[in-house]
Design an enzyme around this catalytic site. Structure first.
Site, mmCIF file in Angstrom:
data_model
loop_
_atom_site.group_PDB
_atom_site.id
_atom_site.type_symbol
_atom_site.label_atom_id
_atom_site.label_comp_id
_atom_site.label_asym_id
_atom_site.label_seq_id
_atom_site.Cartn_x
_atom_site.Cartn_y
_atom_site.Cartn_z
ATOM 1 N N LYS A 114 0.540 -0.882 -0.087
ATOM 2 C CA LYS A 114 -0.400 0.420 -0.241
ATOM 3 C C LYS A 114 0.977 1.062 0.283
ATOM 4 C CE LYS A 114 -4.140 -1.287 1.752
ATOM 5 N NZ LYS A 114 -5.612 -1.499 2.614
ATOM 6 N N LYS A 196 -6.895 -11.895 -6.972
ATOM 7 C CA LYS A 196 -8.302 -11.708 -6.354
ATOM 8 C C LYS A 196 -8.838 -10.503 -6.948
ATOM 9 C CE LYS A 196 -9.107 -10.749 -1.625
ATOM 10 N NZ LYS A 196 -9.264 -10.419 -0.075
ATOM 11 N N LYS A 199 -12.016 -4.616 -5.043
ATOM 12 C CA LYS A 199 -12.781 -3.087 -5.353
ATOM 13 C C LYS A 199 -11.851 -2.100 -6.016
ATOM 14 C CE LYS A 199 -12.704 -2.732 -0.861
ATOM 15 N NZ LYS A 199 -13.604 -2.786 0.430
#
Ligand code: TRP
Length: 330
Positions: A114, A196, A199
Site C-alpha cells: 500500500k 484476487k 474493489k
C-alpha cells in the site's frame, strides 16, 4: 452448555462490496452465525488509512450494513456495528502500539504494497493499521478470525502482540487464530485471474449491487484462455477455473456437475451462463438491500444496539488492560 467460540471479522467500507466479499467472506459468516458468538464490524477507522471522500464513506458504511443484513446476517444472532462507534478500539490500539515493534510493522507485506501504491501519502495510520486490527480482535477475547490469505500475517502479528502483553502482565487476552472456513471460495479478478477480485480494480470486479446488464457484460468479457474446454485447472486455466468456482458458489452445484453441464459447449455458452447464475444469486440480495436502505430508522436501531452490545464487551477488556499497565482508575 458449552460456551460458544467467539468470532470477529470486518470489512472496510472503502469501496462497494464485491462478489468476492460475498462468496469469500459474508456467505461464510452467515453459515457460522448459529454455532459461534459473532461480531461483524464495519471498519470505517481502517478505511481512512487511505484518503476517502467523506460523503461516500458515510453512505457506503450504511450500505454495507444493509447489505450484510440482506446477505442473511441476522442482527438478532450477531453483533453488527460500526467501528468508530465503539471508542475502545482507538483506546486499546494506543496501548497495543506501545507493545509493537517498529520492525514488526515494517515487515507487513500489505504495508509495503500500500505504501508503494499511495507513495504520496504514507501516513502513520497506514503504518499502524495492524495495531488497530489487533485491538479490534483482542477487545472481544476473540477465538477465531475468518480472514482471507492476505490478512493472515496481520492475525499472526495480533497473536504476537497478545502473547507479549500476556507475558509481561499475566493472562489478559485470548490468543486468536486465523480461521480459513472450509467452504470459503477465493474469487479472483475476471480481468486478471492470477490476482484476487478487488474493489480497486473495477474491470475485473463484480459488485454485489451491479445491475444485471453490467454483470452480464463483465462475465462476457471475462478472461479465459485460447482453448475451448470448460475444465477446472487452477494452474493452467486460471480464468476458466475462477468462473467455474463462481458458478458453483452461485448455484450450489459441484465442480463435476458443472464441468459436465458445459462439456463440449465452449466459452461462448459458458460465460453468459455464469453471468446469469450470478444475476439470479444477487437479485434477492439487491432487492432486500435497497428496501433496507430506505428504512434509515431501522438501520440506525441495528447499528446503535450493535455498538452498545459491543461496547459492553470491549469495556471489560479495556478496564483490565488499563489497570495492568498502571493507569489510575477513573
Ligand atoms: N484488515 C482487514 C481487511 O482489510 C479488515 C479488518 C479490520 C479486519 N479489522 C479486522 C478483519 C479484524 C478481521 C478482524 O480485510
Amino acid at each position: 452448555m458449552e460456551q460458544k467460540k467467539r468470532i470477529f471479522s470486518g470489512i472496510q467500507p472503502s469501496g462497494d462490496l464485491t462478489l468476492g466479499s460475498y462468496m469469500g467472506a459474508i456467505k461464510n459468516w452467515v453459515a457460522l452465525q448459529d454455532d459461534y458468538d459473532c461480531l461483524y464490524c464495519i471498519v470505517d477507522m481502517h478505511a481512512i488509512t487511505v484518503r476517502q471522500v467523506p460523503a461516500d464513506l458515510r453512505r457506503r458504511s450504511l450500505e454495507q450494513l444493509a447489505q450484510y443484513i440482506a446477505c442473511g446476517l441476522d442482527p438478532e444472532k450477531n453483533i453488527m456495528f460500526i467501528q468508530s462507534h465503539v471508542a475502545e478500539h482507538a483506546e486499546l490500539a494506543w496501548v497495543l502500539g506501545c507493545y509493537t515493534q517498529f520492525g514488526e510493522l515494517s515487515r507487513m507485506t500489505q504495508f509495503k504494497d500500500k505504501s508503494q501504491k499511495h507513495a504520496d501519502n504514507i501516513t502513520a495510520g497506514l503504518f499502524t493499521y495492524p495495531v488497530l486490527m489487533a485491538a479490534d480482535i483482542l477487545l472481544y477475547q476473540t477465538d477465531l478470525v475468518p480472514v482471507g490469505q492476505d490478512q493472515k500475517q496481520h492475525v499472526e502479528l495480533c497473536r504476537d502482540i497478545a502473547n507479549r502483553f500476556n507475558g509481561v502482565y499475566s493472562e489478559t487476552f485470548t490468543l486468536p487464530e486465523p480461521f480459513i472456513p472450509p467452504m470459503g471460495a477465493k474469487i479472483m479478478s475476471l480481468g486478471a485471474p492470477e490476482s484476487k477480485m478487488s474493489k480497486s480494480d473495477p474491470d475485473g470486479c463484480v459488485f454485489l449491487m451491479d445491475r444485471p446488464e453490467e454483470i452480464m457484460r463483465k462475465f462476457k468479457r471475462a478472461i479465459t484462455d485460447c482453448e475451448t474446454a470448460v475444465k477446472y485447472d487452477r494452474e493452467n486455466k486460471p480464468g476458466v477455473s475462477n468462473l467455474l468456482t463462481i458458478y458453483c458458489a452461485a448455484t450450489g452445484k459441484t465442480m463435476e456437475a458443472a464441468e459436465q453441464e458445459f462439456a463440449g459447449q465452449g466459452y461462448g455458452v459458458f460465460k453468459p451462463a455464469v453471468g446469469e447464475a450470478v444475476v439470479e444469486l444477487v437479485r434477492p440480495i439487491q432487492e432486500e438491500a435497497l428496501r433496507l436502505m430506505k428504512d434509515k430508522a431501522y438501520l440506525e436501531s441495528i447499528y446503535q444496539s450493535g455498538a452498545q452490545k459491543a461496547q459492553a464487551l470491549a469495556q471489560k477488556t479495556l478496564r483490565k488492560v488499563y489497570k495492568k499497565v498502571g493507569f489510575v482508575a477513573r
